[in-house]
Write a protein that holds these residues in place. Structure first.
Motif: not given
Length: 435
Positions: A422, A408, A418
């Motif tokens: 993620i 990420p 992210a």
């Protein structure tokens, strides 16, 4: 013990720094990036009235938050805090614990029914929203009204930048802050839904049937100095910021915490062993020292609110440099938390650092995930209890593994999220008990 270090950590601070500062290099105002702890203390702790919240932040969030406690200044802000703070005192956090626990167990059940891999931010967002609705309005996320607010807010936050560049332009007081029509429309939907919830609660309070939760406490608490209570519009402003602060920030922190322990199995195993020693009660939470260290280390590496902006109200001199009235003072928990002058191996994920004597100084001077001074997050204690509990519940129930091909990359929306999510594999642990 040094746990692990990823090369991407080293590049992330510089990458985000360049992205943010590119926005701040504007010809029509001056900005100063402040990392020196003594100057941070001056701005946040010693002279906060001289450095109010910047119009940059107000302009970016005005359509959603109105004049709520997150963006207000001066006497209005002080009055709001006098009403809100009692709702988050220690005893109230203890009272809210069963609702937090129930939300965590519901999230475990939902996640167990989903095929891995999962985009974990989606799940932590729903979990954090569930905590807010249970503790604020005594409603689970499965309630139709709560779900509608959550869905609307999720659409809002993914399209809303951290900063509204148009708000950098100084404008007359009568001129509204510029925002994209889509942002205004999404904000209007959220505020309409929150208005319905607060009006329903006001009616319950009048009838004597309201539950004893955070909303009831805040709506019935008068300002001890003026005797005034929040109006309906005032309460919508506050509920909007509670949802922003309590949902967005908690979701971000928990998602990054799960990613970190998914990469570092030693930490994950240590949390699981610590949790297995007994039921997850409020009194036992204080004994989960390593789990708490993991959450604190997550907040150091990935503070949900990566920067704060204040504005000078008088001429200043910082490090022999004159600063004019109206200049922007940028404070960054992200950069302070990773500054090599303050932290040993700052880009390493090392929960044990919080037990070492040499961490005491940077913890005091360069660790401000909840801000500091009079404007410190009123829900900081609430967030620490929530974060440790939910992390413990999730790790007790699942074995988390990270995808090495989908590392990420953090990106600043309303909080640090992210860029592409993620992605984790969450394998249920047979026989993991509730408690």
């Amino acid at each position: 013990m040094r746990l692990f270090r990823q090369d991407i950590f080293a590049s992330q601070p510089e990458r985000l720094y360049k992205a943010w500062m590119a926005e701040f290099r504007m010809p029509f105002f001056r900005s100063y990036f402040v990392n020196q702890p003594s100057l941070v203390k001056t701005v946040l702790n010693e002279r906060p009235d001289d450095f109010p919240k910047s119009e940059i932040i107000r302009g970016a969030l005005a359509s959603l938050l109105g004049d709520g406690v997150f963006v207000s200044n001066g006497e209005r802000w002080k009055g709001q805090r006098r009403i809100i703070d009692p709702a988050f005192e220690g005893g109230r956090v203890r009272d809210a614990f069963p609702s937090m626990h129930a939300a965590g167990q519901a999230a475990v059940t939902r996640l167990a029914a989903v095929q891995s891999p999962v985009e974990i931010e989606e799940h932590t967002s729903q979990l954090a929203a569930d905590v807010i609705f249970r503790t604020l309005f005594s409603l689970p996320i499965t309630d139709e009204a709560a779900q509608e607010v959550f869905d609307s807010f999720r659409a809002y936050q993914r399209t809303q930048p951290l900063l509204n560049l148009a708000s950098f332009l100084k404008r007359p007081g009568w001129m509204p802050a510029f925002q994209r029509r889509s942002t205004r429309d999404k904000s209007a939907v959220i505020r309409r839904l929150l208005t319905d919830l607060t009006e329903d609660r006001a009616a319950q309070i009048a009838q004597g049937t309201a539950p004893d939760d955070l909303a009831t406490k805040i709506m019935t608490t008068p300002d001890p100095e003026t005797g005034q209570r929040f109006s309906s519009e005032d309460m919508v402003d506050q509920v909007a910021i509670f949802f922003l602060a309590g949902h967005e920030t908690s979701a971000s922190a928990l998602a990054w915490a799960l990613y970190l322990v998914a990469v570092d199995k030693t930490s994950q195993d240590r949390i699981r062993a610590e949790v297995a020693a007994g039921p997850l009660t409020f009194s036992r939470l204080a004994k989960l020292k390593f789990t708490r260290n993991v959450f604190r280390e997550t907040l150091r590496l990935y503070p949900p609110v990566p920067m704060m902006v204040r504005e000078t109200t008088r001429a200043e001199t910082f490090r022999d440099r004159p600063i004019k009235v109206g200049s922007q003072i940028v404070l960054s928990p992200w950069h302070l938390g990773r500054h090599k002058r303050f932290w040993d191996d700052p880009d390493a994920f090392d929960p044990d650092r919080w037990d070492r004597p040499e961490t005491k100084s940077p913890a005091r001077e360069a660790y401000i995930p909840f801000s500091s001074g009079p404007r410190v997050c009123t829900g900081a204690a609430f967030a620490m209890v929530e974060g440790v509990l939910l992390l413990a519940q999730m790790v007790r129930a699942f074995e988390f593994c990270a995808d090495p091909d989908r590392v990420p990359v953090p990106q600043a929306h309303l909080t640090v999220r992210a860029r592409d999510g993620i992605w984790l594999t969450a394998t249920p642990i047979p026989g993991a008990s509730e408690g």
